[in-house]
Design an enzyme around this catalytic site. Structure first.
Site, PDB file in Angstrom:
ATOM      1  N   ARG A  68     -25.946 111.246 -13.089  1.00 48.55           N
ATOM      2  CA  ARG A  68     -26.392 112.270 -12.134  1.00 48.55           C
ATOM      3  C   ARG A  68     -27.099 111.686 -10.925  1.00 48.55           C
ATOM      4  O   ARG A  68     -27.112 112.271  -9.851  1.00 48.55           O
ATOM      5  CB  ARG A  68     -27.343 113.256 -12.836  1.00 48.55           C
ATOM      6  CG  ARG A  68     -26.728 113.995 -14.005  1.00 48.55           C
ATOM      7  CD  ARG A  68     -27.823 114.701 -14.779  1.00 48.55           C
ATOM      8  NE  ARG A  68     -28.802 113.734 -15.301  1.00 48.55           N
ATOM      9  CZ  ARG A  68     -30.001 114.069 -15.786  1.00 48.55           C
ATOM     10  NH1 ARG A  68     -30.378 115.343 -15.785  1.00 48.55           N
ATOM     11  NH2 ARG A  68     -30.809 113.141 -16.257  1.00 48.55           N
TER      12      ARG A  68
ATOM     13  N   ASN B  61     -47.325 112.670   5.243  1.00 44.36           N
ATOM     14  CA  ASN B  61     -46.668 112.502   6.533  1.00 44.36           C
ATOM     15  C   ASN B  61     -45.300 111.869   6.323  1.00 44.36           C
ATOM     16  O   ASN B  61     -45.107 111.077   5.384  1.00 44.36           O
ATOM     17  CB  ASN B  61     -47.480 111.597   7.465  1.00 44.36           C
ATOM     18  CG  ASN B  61     -48.876 112.116   7.719  1.00 44.36           C
ATOM     19  OD1 ASN B  61     -49.117 113.314   7.697  1.00 44.36           O
ATOM     20  ND2 ASN B  61     -49.807 111.210   7.948  1.00 44.36           N
TER      21      ASN B  61
ATOM     22  N   HIS C  35     -52.490 100.636  12.456  1.00 46.09           N
ATOM     23  CA  HIS C  35     -53.348 101.813  12.475  1.00 46.09           C
ATOM     24  C   HIS C  35     -54.402 101.749  11.379  1.00 46.09           C
ATOM     25  O   HIS C  35     -54.152 101.224  10.294  1.00 46.09           O
ATOM     26  CB  HIS C  35     -52.503 103.086  12.290  1.00 46.09           C
ATOM     27  CG  HIS C  35     -51.466 103.265  13.358  1.00 46.09           C
ATOM     28  ND1 HIS C  35     -50.267 103.900  13.138  1.00 46.09           N
ATOM     29  CD2 HIS C  35     -51.453 102.882  14.659  1.00 46.09           C
ATOM     30  CE1 HIS C  35     -49.559 103.919  14.254  1.00 46.09           C
ATOM     31  NE2 HIS C  35     -50.262 103.298  15.198  1.00 46.09           N
TER      32      HIS C  35
ATOM     33  N   LYS D 142     -53.873 104.981   1.880  1.00 41.88           N
ATOM     34  CA  LYS D 142     -52.489 105.417   2.036  1.00 41.88           C
ATOM     35  C   LYS D 142     -51.628 104.834   0.924  1.00 41.88           C
ATOM     36  O   LYS D 142     -51.803 103.679   0.523  1.00 41.88           O
ATOM     37  CB  LYS D 142     -51.924 104.945   3.382  1.00 41.88           C
ATOM     38  CG  LYS D 142     -52.614 105.524   4.596  1.00 41.88           C
ATOM     39  CD  LYS D 142     -52.039 104.921   5.876  1.00 41.88           C
ATOM     40  CE  LYS D 142     -52.748 105.465   7.110  1.00 41.88           C
ATOM     41  NZ  LYS D 142     -52.244 104.824   8.350  1.00 41.88           N
TER      42      LYS D 142
ATOM     43  N   TYR E  23     -45.803 108.866   3.835  1.00 46.12           N
ATOM     44  CA  TYR E  23     -47.191 108.443   3.663  1.00 46.12           C
ATOM     45  C   TYR E  23     -47.930 109.531   2.890  1.00 46.12           C
ATOM     46  O   TYR E  23     -47.937 110.691   3.313  1.00 46.12           O
ATOM     47  CB  TYR E  23     -47.930 108.303   4.997  1.00 46.12           C
ATOM     48  CG  TYR E  23     -47.250 107.594   6.126  1.00 46.12           C
ATOM     49  CD1 TYR E  23     -47.754 106.395   6.614  1.00 46.12           C
ATOM     50  CD2 TYR E  23     -46.129 108.143   6.762  1.00 46.12           C
ATOM     51  CE1 TYR E  23     -47.157 105.754   7.687  1.00 46.12           C
ATOM     52  CE2 TYR E  23     -45.525 107.504   7.828  1.00 46.12           C
ATOM     53  CZ  TYR E  23     -46.045 106.312   8.291  1.00 46.12           C
ATOM     54  OH  TYR E  23     -45.452 105.683   9.357  1.00 46.12           O
TER      55      TYR E  23
ATOM     56  N   ASP F 146     -49.683 102.277  20.990  1.00 45.56           N
ATOM     57  CA  ASP F 146     -49.746 101.026  20.238  1.00 45.56           C
ATOM     58  C   ASP F 146     -49.689  99.820  21.169  1.00 45.56           C
ATOM     59  O   ASP F 146     -50.357  98.804  20.938  1.00 45.56           O
ATOM     60  CB  ASP F 146     -48.610 100.959  19.217  1.00 45.56           C
ATOM     61  CG  ASP F 146     -48.823 101.906  18.049  1.00 45.56           C
ATOM     62  OD1 ASP F 146     -49.950 102.426  17.891  1.00 45.56           O
ATOM     63  OD2 ASP F 146     -47.862 102.138  17.292  1.00 45.56           O
TER      64      ASP F 146
END
Length: 206
Positions: free
Chosen positions: A23, A49, A62, A72, A132, A168
């Site tokens: 499956r 996110n 970041h 995270k 995230y 950035d």
């Protein structure tokens, strides 16, 4: 799941067990009890996110103010990225150190980053999709960045032409960010996590 500490203190590589049959596939990507046992405190995930990136896009580096910071758990659900954890905690034994892990939709590995660590990645495929799971909500004004192309870090991004956002690209280098007082302190991060382990931590919402 198999968990391996990275060279950056507070960062973990998680390799799940994939259960496959005709499956398709099923795996456990997060277990609150396992993380609590490993870290000494539960990881409360309050925001999810998702981003997609074209090949050669670099996002990061970041990080968030501590407290409360933003732990995270990141994974690549489609395509592949080179994911990088960077120690931005001033005073840490591994300050300025980084480690890269390939995340893709084959091995389904994930990376956990504790509060105070920096996170970045480079998309290795078109439409690389990252998920995230975060321990704190996004707070404008408390989120910062460090230049991912800073030569003092020397991250060998796997692209000849990194594609960065304007934000950035304008981020300060590691030394400039430290001089400006933007980086989290290692002692502050330890004190925050110690308070959580003893049940005395509080969540700052402003």
């Amino acid at each position: 799941m198999r968990i391996r500490p990275l060279a950056v203190g507070g960062a973990l590589e998680i390799t799940p067990v994939q259960h496959r049959d005709a499956r398709g596939m099923l795996l456990e990507c997060y277990r609150r009890d396992e993380f609590a046992r490993l870290l000494g405190h539960p990881v409360e995930l309050v925001q999810a996110n998702l981003s997609t990136s074209a090949r050669g896009v670099v996002r990061g580096i970041h990080f968030a103010d501590v407290p409360p910071g933003q732990a995270k758990l990141v994974t690549c659900v489609a395509g592949a990225v080179l994911d990088v954890a960077v120690d931005l905690r001033v005073g840490s034994p591994t300050f300025g150190r980084w480690e890269a892990v390939r995340l893709d939709d084959e091995d389904r590995r994930a990376v956990y980053l504790a509060e105070g660590l920096g996170h970045a990645f480079c998309a290795l495929t078109e439409g690389a999709t990252m998920m995230y799971l975060c321990s704190a909500e996004y707070r404008p004004g408390h989120e910062h960045g460090v230049d991912p192309l800073d030569p003092s870090l020397g991250i060998p991004w796997p692209t000849t032409e990194p594609r960065l956002s304007g934000k950035d690209a304008a981020a300060p280098g590691l030394a400039a960010a430290e001089a400006a007082g933007l980086l989290p302190g290692y002692d502050d991060c330890r004190a925050y996590l110690d308070a959580r382990r003893t049940g005395l931590g509080t969540r700052r919402t402003n």
